[in-house]
Structure formats: structure tokens, C-alpha cells
Scaffold this motif. Sequence first.
Motif, PDB file in Angstrom:
ATOM      1  N   LYS A  11       0.859  -1.182   0.000  1.00  0.00           N
ATOM      2  CA  LYS A  11       0.000   0.000   0.000  1.00  0.00           C
ATOM      3  C   LYS A  11       0.896   1.233   0.000  1.00  0.00           C
ATOM      4  O   LYS A  11       1.732   1.395   0.885  1.00  0.00           O
ATOM      5  CB  LYS A  11      -0.922   0.028   1.219  1.00  0.00           C
ATOM      6  N   ASN A  12       0.750   2.059  -1.019  1.00  0.00           N
ATOM      7  CA  ASN A  12       1.501   3.323  -1.124  1.00  0.00           C
ATOM      8  C   ASN A  12       3.013   3.112  -0.987  1.00  0.00           C
ATOM      9  O   ASN A  12       3.668   3.716  -0.146  1.00  0.00           O
ATOM     10  CB  ASN A  12       1.007   4.324  -0.081  1.00  0.00           C
ATOM     11  N   GLY A  37      -5.039  -0.805  -1.026  1.00  0.00           N
ATOM     12  CA  GLY A  37      -5.646   0.524  -1.066  1.00  0.00           C
ATOM     13  C   GLY A  37      -4.693   1.644  -1.409  1.00  0.00           C
ATOM     14  O   GLY A  37      -4.835   2.760  -0.892  1.00  0.00           O
ATOM     15  N   SER A  38      -3.762   1.413  -2.312  1.00  0.00           N
ATOM     16  CA  SER A  38      -2.779   2.447  -2.664  1.00  0.00           C
ATOM     17  C   SER A  38      -3.455   3.648  -3.315  1.00  0.00           C
ATOM     18  O   SER A  38      -4.397   3.516  -4.097  1.00  0.00           O
ATOM     19  CB  SER A  38      -1.736   1.878  -3.621  1.00  0.00           C
ATOM     20  N   GLU A  39      -2.895   4.812  -2.997  1.00  0.00           N
ATOM     21  CA  GLU A  39      -3.367   6.065  -3.586  1.00  0.00           C
ATOM     22  C   GLU A  39      -2.253   6.777  -4.343  1.00  0.00           C
ATOM     23  O   GLU A  39      -2.404   7.948  -4.715  1.00  0.00           O
ATOM     24  CB  GLU A  39      -3.919   6.976  -2.475  1.00  0.00           C
ATOM     25  N   ASP A  40      -1.138   6.083  -4.567  1.00  0.00           N
ATOM     26  CA  ASP A  40      -0.021   6.672  -5.296  1.00  0.00           C
ATOM     27  C   ASP A  40       0.238   5.835  -6.556  1.00  0.00           C
ATOM     28  O   ASP A  40      -0.687   5.263  -7.117  1.00  0.00           O
ATOM     29  CB  ASP A  40       1.216   6.757  -4.393  1.00  0.00           C
TER      30      ASP A  40
END
Length: 364
Positions: A11-12, A37-40
Motif C-alpha cells: 500500500k503506497n 488501497g494504494s493512492e499513489d
Amino acid sequence: MPTVSLCMIVKNEEKVLARCLSSVKEFVEEIIIVDTGSEDQTKEIARRYTEKIYDFQWVDDFAAARNFAFDKATQDYILWLDADDVFMEADQRKLIELKKTLDPSIDSVTMHYNLAFDAKGNVTSSLRRNRLVKRSRNFRWLGAVHECLVVGGKIFNSDIAVTHKKERVDTANRNIEIYERRLTAGEDFSPRDLYYYANELLDHKRHHEAADYYIKFLDQGQGWFEDNIAACGKLTDIYMHLQDWDSAMKYSLQSFKYDVPRAEACCRIGFMFLRKNKLKQAAAWYKIATVLEKPKENLGHINHACWTWLPHLQLCVCYDRLGLHQLAYEHNEIARTYIPNDPKVLYNKKYFKETLNIDNYKKI
């Protein structure tokens, strides 16, 4: 030659994922990336190495995520890593050789996990972990936080090392928050949970609470012996910090209930005597540390300084104060074989040469 699936949960991890995957890509036939749930750019980086990228809805349970990743593997063996782990070049070569020579009857291969280093890059803290496991054995992960892989059968302890290179600081509160949400929900902690929650409390400098949970863990009498020993060491450190020296001594000595004496405990006891200027007692405990045999196969943490240079450097201090300058000099020289450029040993060498005319002493 066996085939290998690499299984990771991420994750991220955009800053470190490529470094990790590049270090292992030549060893594996399959890379499984489970994203929680990565946001990058983590997924985009992962796609340079594999098409097998899966989403997993985060449920505050690391074991569940790792088991999901393991279930996606299709090769003979499964290797697991975290994104901030890496195989150095020498270990990459050892990996390739392992693959060529691995006995197919092996169920699990352990590897060193190098966690901390000195300014010269020497390993100061390490442990062993089961890293490469036979897929057909269907070994599973247990534990929502600080999860462990439960293995059995024929285990091979390799000399390969995984190097941990932590980069992120934004996850410092993640684990303790998971534990505290579980406590709020009324969950009963297992012995392992008690131990690792205590570790999190200690990392957050909540010393009294940490001590309470380490004691709860030990009092249950159900912990893994390496965790018992580590808990005694951490309790010793907490009580030394709190200047409760009787409790500190109590838990150092209690560690001997669980296995043969460890150099870490002997050095702690030596320090406690040294601070009281009880030089003969301090020297005795440091001397014990110098003759113990370092555990070769254990999976617990090892503080390498306590097994190499530290007790010799402390013996130099003790013997010098006792007027046994030849012995002091000799132990400083032994410490210097481990840390030849350390300012303390170089200062001591100069001190003995100039102040005590050590050139006239017997050489070791």
C-alpha cells in the motif's frame, strides 16, 4: 529446478517497490502483488514487473491479506517480502544458487532478516524468518498485526539475507491503532498479541503501559521462548529507563528460565553492576558474555554488538578501573578486531600507549 512465486502485500509503496522487485525478479517465475488501497503510483510500478495485481479490501488484518496473496500463487514455492525489503547483490547470487541446489523435500527455507546497521554498514540487529515455503504444504499466516507464518516439516536454514531498508515514516501509528481498535471492541488478546502490543507501546514511549503488557504476556506462560527472552530484555530496558534497578535485574535474570544465558542479558547485568561501580561483578558478567556461543538457528532477535565487541570494550573499562591494565588493553584490542575504526577503541589504544607505556606490555 523448482519454480517460485513471489507474494507481496503493498500500500503506497511507490518509493521502494521497484527497488525490491528489481532485486528479486531474476529468481522468481511469478510475482503476485496484492494492493490494500494504494493512492499513489504503486500499481503502475508493479505493472512493470507483473500483470498479477489484485485488490484486497483492508480489514485491519495482515494475515488475511497475506493468505489471500498466497492463495493466488501457482508455482512450487512461495517467497514473501515487504516492499521495503531488498536482496543485496551477494544475496541475489546466493538465491540463484539455492534454486539450483534446493532439495525438493525441503518444506521451508529460513533466511536472515537484517534490520539495523552501524555507520559502516555492519549488521547490528537481525533475526531469522521462514521466507521460502513449499506451496503444496498450504502454510498459513496467523495474527492480525505482526503476523507470523506457521510452518512445519523439513526446514533448511540458509545463509541468505533479506535486508530491511525502511523509508516510510507515515505508518508509525498504524499497528498500535489497529491493536487499540481491537481492544476497544472487547477482543481478548492472544499471548502473541500481548507481546507485540507491548512492543508498540514501548516504541511509542508509553513505558509503564508497555511493562504492564509484557508482564501479562510472561505471566500467561504460553509465549514462544524467544519472545519470552525478548520480553525480559525489554522489561529490563524499561526499568533501567525508569531507574527501577531491582526490577531491571529481576527480569534480566528471569530470561535464564527460558533458555541458556544470552549475551544480551549478560551485558545488561554487567552494565547494572558497572553503574554501581561494582567492578568485579560487572567484569564477571561481561566475561560470561564473551564466552557464550551465539545461537545459530534461532529465529529471535540478535544484538550483534553483545556477541562481539561490546563486552570486550566494557571489560576494558572494568579492568582499567581495577588497575588490571594489561587485561584492559587486551580486551580493547579484541574489541578493535570487530570495530577497528571506532573512536572509543582508538582513544583507548592511545590512552594505553601514552599513559601506561603499553609498548612495554606483553602483546596479544
